[in-house]
Design a protein around this motif. Structure first.
Motif, PDB file in Angstrom:
ATOM      1  N   CYS A  38       0.882  -1.161   0.000  1.00  0.00           N
ATOM      2  CA  CYS A  38       0.000   0.000   0.000  1.00  0.00           C
ATOM      3  C   CYS A  38       0.924   1.215   0.000  1.00  0.00           C
ATOM      4  O   CYS A  38       2.088   1.108   0.381  1.00  0.00           O
ATOM      5  N   ASP A  40      -0.491   4.905   0.009  1.00  0.00           N
ATOM      6  CA  ASP A  40      -1.074   6.176   0.426  1.00  0.00           C
ATOM      7  C   ASP A  40      -2.194   5.879   1.417  1.00  0.00           C
ATOM      8  O   ASP A  40      -2.495   4.718   1.703  1.00  0.00           O
ATOM      9  N   TYR A  42      -5.454   6.106   1.296  1.00  0.00           N
ATOM     10  CA  TYR A  42      -6.565   5.329   0.761  1.00  0.00           C
ATOM     11  C   TYR A  42      -6.197   3.847   0.616  1.00  0.00           C
ATOM     12  O   TYR A  42      -6.924   2.962   1.070  1.00  0.00           O
ATOM     13  N   SER A  43      -5.072   3.567  -0.034  1.00  0.00           N
ATOM     14  CA  SER A  43      -4.714   2.161  -0.277  1.00  0.00           C
ATOM     15  C   SER A  43      -4.395   1.428   1.026  1.00  0.00           C
ATOM     16  O   SER A  43      -4.700   0.240   1.154  1.00  0.00           O
ATOM     17  N   CYS A  44      -3.812   2.114   1.990  1.00  0.00           N
ATOM     18  CA  CYS A  44      -3.503   1.458   3.267  1.00  0.00           C
ATOM     19  C   CYS A  44      -4.766   1.214   4.093  1.00  0.00           C
ATOM     20  O   CYS A  44      -4.908   0.166   4.716  1.00  0.00           O
ATOM     21  N   GLU A  46      -7.751   0.757   2.840  1.00  0.00           N
ATOM     22  CA  GLU A  46      -8.424  -0.330   2.128  1.00  0.00           C
ATOM     23  C   GLU A  46      -7.786  -1.680   2.473  1.00  0.00           C
ATOM     24  O   GLU A  46      -8.470  -2.664   2.739  1.00  0.00           O
ATOM     25  N   ARG A  47      -6.477  -1.707   2.465  1.00  0.00           N
ATOM     26  CA  ARG A  47      -5.731  -2.929   2.792  1.00  0.00           C
ATOM     27  C   ARG A  47      -6.045  -3.368   4.222  1.00  0.00           C
ATOM     28  O   ARG A  47      -6.275  -4.546   4.487  1.00  0.00           O
ATOM     29  N   SER A  94       3.820  -3.994   4.372  1.00  0.00           N
ATOM     30  CA  SER A  94       3.315  -3.497   3.078  1.00  0.00           C
ATOM     31  C   SER A  94       4.343  -2.724   2.267  1.00  0.00           C
ATOM     32  O   SER A  94       3.999  -1.802   1.535  1.00  0.00           O
TER      33      SER A  94
END
Length: 121
Positions: A38, A40, A42-44, A46-47, A94
């Motif tokens: 991940c 950023d 958002y991606s972290c 979500e993860r 990550s």
């Protein structure tokens, strides 16, 4: 003093698992679990919401039994490394075990580069 201790993305302490096959042996195999990235907020987030086991050590068992593969103690299944001492490194950083940063922007840590030095120290 040893290397700085690694932490997972959420700041929880890094955990790893050791299975000693022969206390007299100097042969060790380290298995690093994979699991993507991940990069950023958002991606972290979500993860963490869909694959939390890849961002935290919370909820990980205190002991782990290996079911097979390169960490198997079966000479039939693992003829090359069955009698080596085994170390399983779960993935919760990550960052491909290469990170060196804590984000001041959104409270995630990427300190995977600390994992192997801390384990082998």
């Amino acid at each position: 003093t040893g290397p700085s201790m690694p932490v997972c993305n959420d700041g929880s302490p890094y955990v790893y698992y050791v299975e000693v096959q022969d206390p007299q042996s100097s042969s060790w195999i380290l298995f690093q679990q994979g699991g993507g990235y991940c990069f950023d907020e958002y991606s972290c987030k979500e993860r963490a919401s869909t694959m939390s086991y890849l961002t935290t050590s919370n909820g990980k068992p205190s002991q782990l039994s290996y079911s097979g593969g390169v960490l198997s103690s079966s000479p039939t299944e693992n003829p090359n490394f069955h009698n080596w001492n085994h170390v399983y490194l779960p993935y919760c950083t990550s960052d491909g075990y290469a990170g060196t940063a804590e984000s001041s922007e959104f409270q995630w840590r990427f300190l995977g580069s600390r994992v192997v030095p801390a384990v082998i120290h």
